[in-house]
Design a protein around this motif. Structure first.
Motif, short mmCIF file in Angstrom:
data_model
loop_
_atom_site.label_atom_id
_atom_site.label_comp_id
_atom_site.label_asym_id
_atom_site.label_seq_id
_atom_site.Cartn_x
_atom_site.Cartn_y
_atom_site.Cartn_z
N UNK A 413 0.82 -1.23 0.00
CA UNK A 413 0.00 0.00 0.00
C UNK A 413 0.84 1.27 0.00
N UNK A 414 1.98 1.25 0.69
CA UNK A 414 2.82 2.45 0.75
C UNK A 414 3.39 2.79 -0.62
N UNK A 415 3.82 1.79 -1.36
CA UNK A 415 4.36 2.05 -2.70
C UNK A 415 3.26 2.54 -3.64
N UNK A 416 2.06 1.99 -3.53
CA UNK A 416 0.95 2.44 -4.37
C UNK A 416 0.62 3.90 -4.09
N UNK A 417 0.70 4.32 -2.84
CA UNK A 417 0.49 5.73 -2.51
C UNK A 417 1.57 6.60 -3.13
N UNK A 418 2.83 6.14 -3.06
CA UNK A 418 3.93 6.91 -3.64
C UNK A 418 3.77 7.03 -5.15
N UNK A 419 3.38 5.95 -5.81
CA UNK A 419 3.17 5.98 -7.26
C UNK A 419 2.01 6.90 -7.62
N UNK A 420 0.98 6.94 -6.77
CA UNK A 420 -0.13 7.85 -7.01
C UNK A 420 0.32 9.31 -6.86
N UNK A 421 1.17 9.57 -5.87
CA UNK A 421 1.70 10.92 -5.69
C UNK A 421 2.52 11.35 -6.90
N UNK A 422 3.32 10.43 -7.41
CA UNK A 422 4.14 10.77 -8.58
C UNK A 422 3.25 11.10 -9.78
N UNK A 423 2.18 10.32 -9.97
CA UNK A 423 1.26 10.58 -11.08
C UNK A 423 0.59 11.95 -10.92
N UNK A 424 0.19 12.31 -9.72
CA UNK A 424 -0.43 13.61 -9.49
C UNK A 424 0.56 14.74 -9.71
N UNK A 425 1.82 14.52 -9.35
CA UNK A 425 2.84 15.56 -9.57
C UNK A 425 3.09 15.78 -11.06
N UNK A 426 2.71 14.79 -11.86
CA UNK A 426 2.82 14.92 -13.33
C UNK A 426 1.48 15.32 -13.95
N UNK A 427 0.51 15.72 -13.10
CA UNK A 427 -0.81 16.16 -13.55
C UNK A 427 -1.53 15.06 -14.31
N UNK A 428 -1.51 13.86 -13.73
CA UNK A 428 -2.18 12.72 -14.34
C UNK A 428 -3.11 12.07 -13.29
N UNK A 429 -4.27 12.68 -13.02
CA UNK A 429 -5.16 12.18 -11.97
C UNK A 429 -5.74 10.80 -12.24
N UNK A 430 -5.94 10.46 -13.52
CA UNK A 430 -6.49 9.13 -13.84
C UNK A 430 -5.52 8.03 -13.46
N UNK A 431 -4.24 8.23 -13.76
CA UNK A 431 -3.25 7.23 -13.37
C UNK A 431 -3.11 7.19 -11.85
N UNK A 432 -3.18 8.35 -11.21
CA UNK A 432 -3.10 8.39 -9.75
C UNK A 432 -4.23 7.60 -9.12
N UNK A 433 -5.43 7.73 -9.67
CA UNK A 433 -6.58 7.00 -9.13
C UNK A 433 -6.44 5.51 -9.38
N UNK A 434 -5.84 5.14 -10.51
CA UNK A 434 -5.65 3.72 -10.83
C UNK A 434 -4.79 3.03 -9.77
N UNK A 435 -3.80 3.73 -9.24
CA UNK A 435 -2.96 3.15 -8.20
C UNK A 435 -3.72 3.06 -6.87
N UNK A 436 -4.50 4.06 -6.58
CA UNK A 436 -5.20 4.08 -5.29
C UNK A 436 -6.25 2.99 -5.17
N UNK A 437 -6.93 2.68 -6.27
CA UNK A 437 -8.01 1.69 -6.18
C UNK A 437 -7.47 0.30 -5.88
N UNK A 438 -6.17 0.10 -6.02
CA UNK A 438 -5.56 -1.20 -5.71
C UNK A 438 -5.22 -1.35 -4.24
N UNK A 439 -5.46 -0.31 -3.45
CA UNK A 439 -5.20 -0.39 -2.02
C UNK A 439 -6.43 -0.92 -1.32
#
Length: 510
Positions: A413-439
């Motif tokens: 779960x911690x890595x999925x949160x970090x990957x979601x943060x990275x996606x949001x920092x790149x202005x990619x909310x859809x990818x960020x949400x894709x990581x979060x739903x796996x938690x």
């Protein structure tokens, strides 16, 4: 009708409003009365959208002053129903810009106790008439007989029976009157002032009030261990952690953390008091100095789970502990960093410690992910003219590492949160949400809710964002989480949420 017992069935769930509880596969989940009233209203009106104001008026008759109470109640109901059930939203669905609805097929079951039936036939005196209609006897609810005996009952019996009842009542009144007239006045009980003790019903079973000493708070390693234990405890049951405020008075559970030094060794003492029963279920010290941190964390977690009657296998506990580095030094640094991060003015220490842990354990997802999240948060909290370049550089360093983890290891779960943060920092909310739903639902952290709120904001769903921000505050037990939320990725004006929650905390509504 009196003595009716109403229950609602939704899939495998059974909800009994009169007892304030859910039942799933013979396991009971007790909820407080305000949650029960709200869910009862939803069950009576499934598939209907209600705004927060409508729920306040319909469920509480307008007696509560803020819609944040509704948000909290929805969150707590969902958490129970999602964590233990199969519905992804806990049956209560948010309808953007409109409100909430119960998205479920509801079956209402009413159980009514039947009348007491006597099968003893009535004895009739000679000469009594046997010509009575069946309908008249059925209307007499104090004298119910079998079909066979009804044929032998005479209409003249009813007045006779009422005369007997009246005579008995009069006799009883005369006896009672004589008793009190004959008793001397000195035998009457005296008025005694009694001490009012809180009823067990006034305690909130899902609240854990955490108490600690000043020496404990000054030891960041012990604070980090306690924080990690509380996170693990919440993984298996819907607990809300309380540190101060009015809610502390009604918490049914109390955990005390104390720092102790004996014979040159450092110990963490943990006490668990159940305020409902008044019993102390745990009082133990755990040595944490000289390479005992991982062992202390595992043993204390097992003891806490046993004390709270949470039946979890030892392999599951080991799985949680094994998410931390195998290195005792790296684990100690990571936990001390966690403890420092929750203390004011120690953010630099927290960042330094987690960077140190990541150097010792470069293959551990937890420390690498946490180090990235701390660094990225620090960049946004202290913006400069070079902020965008700093973010790009940090992503360039960590992107390949995350990809390596994704290809070679199961994602935590911690890595999925970090990957979601990275996606949001790149202005990619859809990818960020894709990581979060796996938690998994039971592993959602404060950062999960902050990220979900920022994703909702970036897609124009302000009402959902406000709900997620409120969830983050509940998980953190402090409104200070909004300080990071306001500046992370892009600026958000959260003053309205902050003002609402601050006022609620002041008047004890939360």
């Amino acid at each position: 009708m009196k003595n009716q017992k109403i229950q609602f069935e939704i899939d495998d769930w059974i909800f009994i409003p009169s007892e304030d509880k859910f039942i799933l596969h013979h396991e009971e989940f007790i909820i407080d009365h305000r949650l029960s009233r709200l869910f009862h209203f939803f069950c009576d009106n499934p598939h209907t959208v209600f705004s927060r104001d409508e729920l306040i008026n319909e469920v509480w008759n307008g007696s509560i002053l803020t819609d944040q109470v509704i948000t909290q109640a929805i969150f707590e109901l969902r958490k129970i129903l999602k964590q233990h059930g199969s519905h992804p939203f806990g049956y209560i669905v948010t309808v953007p810009k409109r409100g909430y609805k119960l998205d479920a097929m509801v079956q209402k079951v009413i159980e009514t106790p039947g009348p007491i039936i006597t099968n003893e036939p009535a004895k009739l005196k000679e000469g009594q008439e046997e010509n009575v209609t069946q309908s008249h006897v059925e209307d007499d609810d104090l004298f119910v007989q079998s079909d066979q005996s009804r044929e032998n009952i005479t209409f003249k019996l009813a007045p006779y029976r009422w005369w007997l009842l009246g005579a008995a009542l009069l006799t009883t009144l005369l006896v009672v009157h004589h008793y009190f007239q004959s008793k001397p006045p000195t035998t009457l009980p005296k008025t005694v002032e009694s001490t009012i003790t809180p009823s067990y019903l006034s305690y909130e079973p899902r609240y854990i009030y955490v108490v600690s000493t000043e020496s404990f708070l000054n030891d960041h390693l012990k604070v980090g261990i306690a924080r990690k234990l509380l996170d693990y405890l919440k993984t298996y049951r819907d607990y809300r952690i309380i540190y101060d405020g009015p809610a502390a008075k009604v918490a049914a559970n109390e955990l005390r953390f104390t720092s102790i030094e004996r014979n040159g060794h450092q110990y963490l003492e943990i006490e668990y008091l159940n305020r409902v029963s008044g019993d102390k279920h745990l009082d133990r010290r755990y040595r944490i100095s000289e390479g005992y941190v991982r062992q202390a964390l595992e043993r204390s977690l097992e003891d806490l789970l046993d004390s709270f009657n949470i039946g979890i296998g030892k392999s599951q506990v080991e799985g949680l502990i094994n998410e931390l580095p195998e290195s005792e030094e790296a684990t100690s640094a990571a936990l001390e960093s966690l403890g420092a991060a929750f203390q004011a003015h120690y953010d630099e220490k927290a960042l330094h410690l987690i960077e140190y842990a990541s150097k010792i354990a470069p293959e551990n997802q937890y420390v690498i992910s946490t180090a990235y999240m701390f660094k990225l948060s620090e960049i946004y909290l202290r913006p400069t003219e070079d902020t965008l370049n700093k973010v790009k550089a940090l992503n360039a360093d960590n992107g390949p590492i995350f990809e390596h983890f994704e290809q070679t290891q199961p994602l935590t779960p911690r890595l999925l949160e970090a990957m979601s943060m990275m996606a949001m920092s790149k202005d990619n909310p859809l990818e960020a949400k894709r990581h979060l739903v796996n938690i998994a639902h039971d592993r959602r952290s404060i950062m999960f809710y902050i990220l979900s709120a920022k994703i909702a904001e970036s897609t124009g769903n302000r009402s959902a964002a406000e709900e997620f921000y409120y969830h983050a505050i509940l998980e953190a037990s402090t409104v200070q989480v909004l300080s990071l939320s306001e500046v992370l990725f892009f600026n958000s004006d959260l003053s309205d949420i902050r003002n609402k929650i601050t006022s609620n905390l002041a008047d004890g509504s939360l």
